[in-house]
Design a protein around this motif. Structure first.
Motif, PDB file in Angstrom:
ATOM      1  N   THR A  75      83.994  61.002   0.500  1.00 24.03           N
ATOM      2  CA  THR A  75      84.399  62.287   1.058  1.00 24.03           C
ATOM      3  C   THR A  75      83.728  62.492   2.414  1.00 24.03           C
ATOM      4  O   THR A  75      82.737  61.843   2.721  1.00 24.03           O
ATOM      5  CB  THR A  75      84.033  63.427   0.074  1.00 24.03           C
ATOM      6  N   GLN A  76      84.304  63.362   3.216  1.00 26.61           N
ATOM      7  CA  GLN A  76      83.678  63.637   4.511  1.00 26.61           C
ATOM      8  C   GLN A  76      82.716  64.817   4.368  1.00 26.61           C
ATOM      9  O   GLN A  76      82.829  65.600   3.436  1.00 26.61           O
ATOM     10  CB  GLN A  76      84.729  63.953   5.553  1.00 26.61           C
ATOM     11  N   PHE A  77      81.756  64.885   5.302  1.00 26.01           N
ATOM     12  CA  PHE A  77      80.901  66.070   5.312  1.00 26.01           C
ATOM     13  C   PHE A  77      80.412  66.330   6.722  1.00 26.01           C
ATOM     14  O   PHE A  77      80.415  65.443   7.576  1.00 26.01           O
ATOM     15  CB  PHE A  77      79.718  65.917   4.332  1.00 26.01           C
ATOM     16  N   SER A  78      80.014  67.597   6.936  1.00 24.43           N
ATOM     17  CA  SER A  78      79.352  67.928   8.200  1.00 24.43           C
ATOM     18  C   SER A  78      78.232  68.890   7.838  1.00 24.43           C
ATOM     19  O   SER A  78      78.191  69.398   6.715  1.00 24.43           O
ATOM     20  CB  SER A  78      80.339  68.571   9.176  1.00 24.43           C
ATOM     21  N   GLY A  79      77.346  69.120   8.743  1.00 26.83           N
ATOM     22  CA  GLY A  79      76.247  70.034   8.453  1.00 26.83           C
ATOM     23  C   GLY A  79      75.060  69.312   7.851  1.00 26.83           C
ATOM     24  O   GLY A  79      74.952  68.080   7.920  1.00 26.83           O
ATOM     25  N   LEU A  80      74.191  70.091   7.235  1.00 27.51           N
ATOM     26  CA  LEU A  80      72.920  69.543   6.728  1.00 27.51           C
ATOM     27  C   LEU A  80      73.150  68.624   5.535  1.00 27.51           C
ATOM     28  O   LEU A  80      73.894  68.955   4.615  1.00 27.51           O
ATOM     29  CB  LEU A  80      72.005  70.683   6.277  1.00 27.51           C
ATOM     30  N   LEU A  81      72.437  67.511   5.562  1.00 27.39           N
ATOM     31  CA  LEU A  81      72.551  66.528   4.481  1.00 27.39           C
ATOM     32  C   LEU A  81      72.155  67.124   3.123  1.00 27.39           C
ATOM     33  O   LEU A  81      72.808  66.879   2.103  1.00 27.39           O
ATOM     34  CB  LEU A  81      71.643  65.342   4.820  1.00 27.39           C
TER      35      LEU A  81
END
Ligand code: ADP
Length: 167
Positions: A75-81
């Motif tokens: 899946t994609q993600f953005s922001g803080l891990l």
């Protein structure tokens, strides 16, 4: 019954290399579920879009074998891990360590993440000797200069790179 052990493996994957795939396979064996998180990361100026990178990683996972792909999500993600880890109910962050040069950055990042989210543990897997010299950035550089990258990425990724860099 104890809760399932869920891990995330974050990266830019521009593109996914044999080194990444090796880490994914080894990490999946240690966990009940591994979520490969493709970072949007516009700052890194990726040559493949986020949707393309997710699609390419998914395709690679279909070829993993040993029933491992059943345990893997992409899946994609953005922001803080750490926010991504919590969102996925993950208690483990997987990273790959190639050489000493990776260590400083990974150490710093894992320490800061541990301060912000003590419930999430970073686990670094050592790169396998066969793959420890492979870096996405160098693979792109070689492909741009017309070199053969078939030892470093799958044939599918090699042809996608060829297409993208044509002309
Ligand atoms: P990032 O932008 O987060 O560094 P990458 O896609 O370059 O994203 O790498 C994701 C993770 O995979 C990092 O932990 C990196 O150290 C690791 N990695 C990259 N190449 C290899 C390799 N050849 N062998 C093992 N680990 C690797």
């Amino acid at each position: 019954m104890s809760s399932p052990k869920i891990g995330i493996y974050p990266g830019t994957f521009d593109p996914i290399t044999n080194g990444h795939t090796d880490i994914i396979g080894r990490a999946a064996r240690l966990l009940d579920k591994l979520v490969v998180g493709v970072a949007v990361n516009p700052g890194k100026g990726p040559i493949f879009t986020i949707d393309e990178r997710v699609e390419i990683v998914r395709e690679e996972m279909n070829h993993l074998g040993n029933g491992l792909s059943d345990r893997i999500e992409v899946t994609q993600f953005s922001g803080l891990l750490i926010d991504f880890a919590h969102q996925e109910n993950a208690t483990v962050i997987i990273r790959g360590l190639r050489a000493v040069s990776d260590f400083d950055y990974e150490f710093q990042m894992s320490s800061m993440n541990a301060k912000m989210a003590p419930d999430v543990e970073t686990v670094c897997l050592m790169a396998s000797d066969k793959y420890q010299f492979i870096a996405s950035s160098l693979v792109k550089e070689i492909a741009k200069l017309g070199g053969d990258v078939s030892q470093f990425v799958s044939s599918r990724v090699a042809s996608q790179l060829g297409e993208r860099l044509k002309g």
